[in-house]
Design a protein around this motif. Structure first.
Motif, PDB file in Angstrom:
ATOM      1  N   ASN A 123       7.339 -20.232  29.128  1.00  7.41           N
ATOM      2  CA  ASN A 123       6.066 -19.626  28.732  1.00  7.41           C
ATOM      3  C   ASN A 123       5.689 -20.170  27.357  1.00  7.41           C
ATOM      4  OD1 ASN A 123       3.988 -17.947  27.740  1.00  7.41           O
ATOM      5  ND2 ASN A 123       4.683 -16.220  28.984  1.00  7.41           N
ATOM      6  N   LEU A 126       2.395 -17.685  24.993  1.00 11.17           N
ATOM      7  CA  LEU A 126       2.646 -16.713  23.926  1.00 11.17           C
ATOM      8  C   LEU A 126       2.732 -17.395  22.568  1.00 11.17           C
ATOM      9  CD1 LEU A 126       5.296 -14.404  25.654  1.00 11.17           C
ATOM     10  CD2 LEU A 126       2.956 -13.787  25.042  1.00 11.17           C
ATOM     11  N   LYS A 131       1.235 -15.076  19.785  1.00 16.77           N
ATOM     12  CA  LYS A 131       1.591 -13.732  20.199  1.00 16.77           C
ATOM     13  C   LYS A 131       3.073 -13.431  20.032  1.00 16.77           C
ATOM     14  CE  LYS A 131      -2.201 -12.963  23.455  1.00 16.77           C
ATOM     15  NZ  LYS A 131      -2.574 -12.618  24.859  1.00 16.77           N
ATOM     16  N   VAL A 132       3.823 -14.393  19.515  1.00 17.16           N
ATOM     17  CA  VAL A 132       5.242 -14.155  19.247  1.00 17.16           C
ATOM     18  C   VAL A 132       5.568 -14.692  17.860  1.00 17.16           C
ATOM     19  CG1 VAL A 132       5.811 -16.268  20.516  1.00 17.16           C
ATOM     20  CG2 VAL A 132       7.615 -14.649  19.983  1.00 17.16           C
ATOM     21  N   GLU A 264       2.818  -9.843  20.048  1.00 23.89           N
ATOM     22  CA  GLU A 264       3.352  -9.008  21.117  1.00 23.89           C
ATOM     23  C   GLU A 264       4.880  -9.008  21.153  1.00 23.89           C
ATOM     24  OE1 GLU A 264       1.663 -10.154  24.848  1.00 23.89           O
ATOM     25  OE2 GLU A 264      -0.417  -9.825  24.189  1.00 23.89           O
ATOM     26  N   TYR A 265       5.493 -10.066  20.648  1.00 24.45           N
ATOM     27  CA  TYR A 265       6.954 -10.167  20.623  1.00 24.45           C
ATOM     28  C   TYR A 265       7.400 -10.760  19.293  1.00 24.45           C
ATOM     29  CZ  TYR A 265       6.660  -9.466  25.671  1.00 24.45           C
ATOM     30  OH  TYR A 265       6.392  -8.944  26.915  1.00 24.45           O
ATOM     31  N   LEU A 284      11.095 -16.387  26.469  1.00 23.51           N
ATOM     32  CA  LEU A 284       9.797 -15.717  26.387  1.00 23.51           C
ATOM     33  C   LEU A 284       9.241 -15.432  27.773  1.00 23.51           C
ATOM     34  CD1 LEU A 284       8.181 -17.688  23.428  1.00 23.51           C
ATOM     35  CD2 LEU A 284       8.957 -15.314  23.415  1.00 23.51           C
ATOM     36  N   SER A 288       8.757 -11.449  29.125  1.00 20.24           N
ATOM     37  CA  SER A 288       7.385 -11.056  29.453  1.00 20.24           C
ATOM     38  C   SER A 288       7.235 -10.741  30.940  1.00 20.24           C
ATOM     39  CB  SER A 288       6.404 -12.150  29.037  1.00 20.24           C
ATOM     40  OG  SER A 288       6.675 -13.370  29.715  1.00 20.24           O
TER      41      SER A 288
END
Length: 456
Positions: A123, A126, A131-132, A264-265, A284, A288
């Motif tokens: 992934n 992200l 987002k991470v 998000e992470y 990841l 997710s």
């Protein structure tokens, strides 16, 4: 014949010690006696009576040995010595000694886990969408790691560990953004009092590896104690301090999260494993897809590789959905959680409002005994105890930088040899895959007729 003054003072101190060892702290009158004893000690030791309350705290916490150290210090240095002691939380250390060390309870975790080994999909979205975030855990005990992280440890490239990890990070960011350079990514580094200055100077010399901003999170420190619960001193007047552990940073991580509301992470990565991959896209994808709270990489072991805690599968309450490739025998093995875990930001945010879970996590300390010395730590891995779902991803790829950097370099070389399908090589024949090639893993082609050391 006159009496030696120093001998007279010693007799007074010994008598006072007999007095305070007999104190009953369940009686109100005891505190009046304690105050009088502390005032007398302050006068005899020629320190300001403002330190009377500090002396009372030391006596009540079983730290009377410090008063004997005070006797041997020049009067001009006593002010500085007592001022430093005021920063120590004697009551807290005394509580840890009695409730964590002396009870000697075995750690047993009750939590839901999914065992996993296979993970092929990646992934990159992200990472591409920021987002991470990444948090490098560099606040470990300076006696074990700090110099090794910033110096040549014997790799063919002569690079230090922090340089390798930062270059790996830059590589995965470029892979995720179609070779566009990203320099404004959410990055934080956990440091301690023992290595903060050295790390920041190094990063400054490297111009922060081109990143616009790196956030710093500082671990607190606790004094080291002996088997009697007394604070240990080095050079007679300096209390030995040690970082309190990565499990203490959860409150501080809130400010990092608030700076990046899109996150998000968070990937928490220690630099003690030379094989560690920042923002591993396979991990990841796994966390997710499973919508788990935490994913942690683990290794199977039956030996003490480190003084970190071990977790046994039989201590886990395991979920029904288990990877079909995990054999029944593997549940009897011992697993060690690496400093390589991914946490859901939504889980961290919810944890702030779950007082029962937050308190359970906050109160958990582990003790580490080295010789006659004892130190207390919180481990970031303890968060698995308060999650709803944790993925334990078992890996064979590790090279732990513990006490012997040479051994870690050989372990890393052996991992790279396996990727390159090299057989029959000697330990001295080192192979190093550069940060630019690290994410290729076992997809690397086979090399033949190589000469060593080999850098790919």
């Amino acid at each position: 014949m006159g009496v030696c003054t120093s001998q007279n003072v010693q007799e007074k101190i010994d008598n006072i010690e007999d007095d305070y060892l007999k104190l009953d702290f369940n009686r109100f009158s005891t505190y009046q006696k304690l105050e009088n004893i502390a005032n007398n000690i302050a006068k005899q030791q020629q320190v300001d009576t403002i330190f009377s309350s500090l002396i009372q705290r030391m006596i009540a916490s079983g730290q009377g040995h410090i008063l004997k150290i005070l006797e041997n210090i020049d009067n001009q240095k006593k002010l500085g010595f007592m001022t430093k002691l005021e920063r120590l939380d004697f009551e807290f250390i005394d509580s840890l000694f009695h409730h964590c060390y002396k009870q000697n309870q075995i750690d047993a975790f009750q939590c839901n886990v999914i065992q996993s080994t296979n993970c092929q999909e990646q992934n990159f979205d992200l990472i591409k969408e920021h987002k991470v975030g990444i948090v490098f855990l560099c606040g470990g005990r300076s006696s074990r790691l700090s110099d090794k992280l910033l110096s040549d440890i014997g790799l063919p490239s002569k690079k230090c560990v922090i340089q390798i990890m930062m270059e790996r990070l830059k590589k995965i960011l470029m892979l995720s953004s179609e070779n566009k350079e990203i320099n404004d990514y959410p990055i934080a580094i956990v440091l301690s009092d023992q290595n903060q200055e050295k790390f920041q100077m190094y990063l400054k010399s490297q111009r922060d590896f081109g990143f616009q901003s790196i956030n710093f999170i500082l671990e607190k420190s606790l004094p080291v104690i002996d088997c009697k619960g007394q604070v240990v001193f080095e050079q007679e007047t300096q209390a030995i301090m040690t970082p309190e552990g990565t499990g203490t940073i959860f409150l501080q991580i809130n400010s990092f999260i608030n700076k990046f509301p899109n996150m998000e992470y968070i990937h928490f990565l220690g630099l003690d494993n030379l094989v560690g991959l920042p923002l591993d896209p396979q991990m990841l994808n796994l966390i997710s897809k499973q919508k788990a709270d935490v994913l942690c990489k683990v290794i199977e072991t039956n030996s003490i590789l480190d003084d970190r805690i071990f977790y046994s599968n039989r201590q886990f309450k395991t979920m029904d959905e288990q990877d079909s490739n995990i054999t029944e025998n593997s549940y009897n093995s011992t697993q060690m959680l690496l400093n390589d875990l991914y946490l859901s930001v939504s889980f961290l945010n919810n944890l702030k409002y779950n007082h029962e879970k937050a308190l359970k996590l906050n109160q958990r300390y582990h003790y580490i005994k080295r010789g006659s010395n004892i130190q207390f730590e919180k481990h970031i891995q303890d968060i698995i105890e308060v999650t709803d779902i944790t993925i334990l991803h078992q890996t064979e790829d590790y090279a732990l930088l513990i006490d012997d950097p040479r051994k870690a370099v050989i372990q890393l070389s052996n991992v790279h040899k396996r990727y390159l399908k090299l057989e029959g090589t000697q330990e001295e024949d080192l192979v190093e895959i550069t940060p630019q090639m690290s994410y290729c893993g076992e997809d690397l082609r086979k090399f033949e007729n190589v000469s060593y050391p080999l850098i790919i």
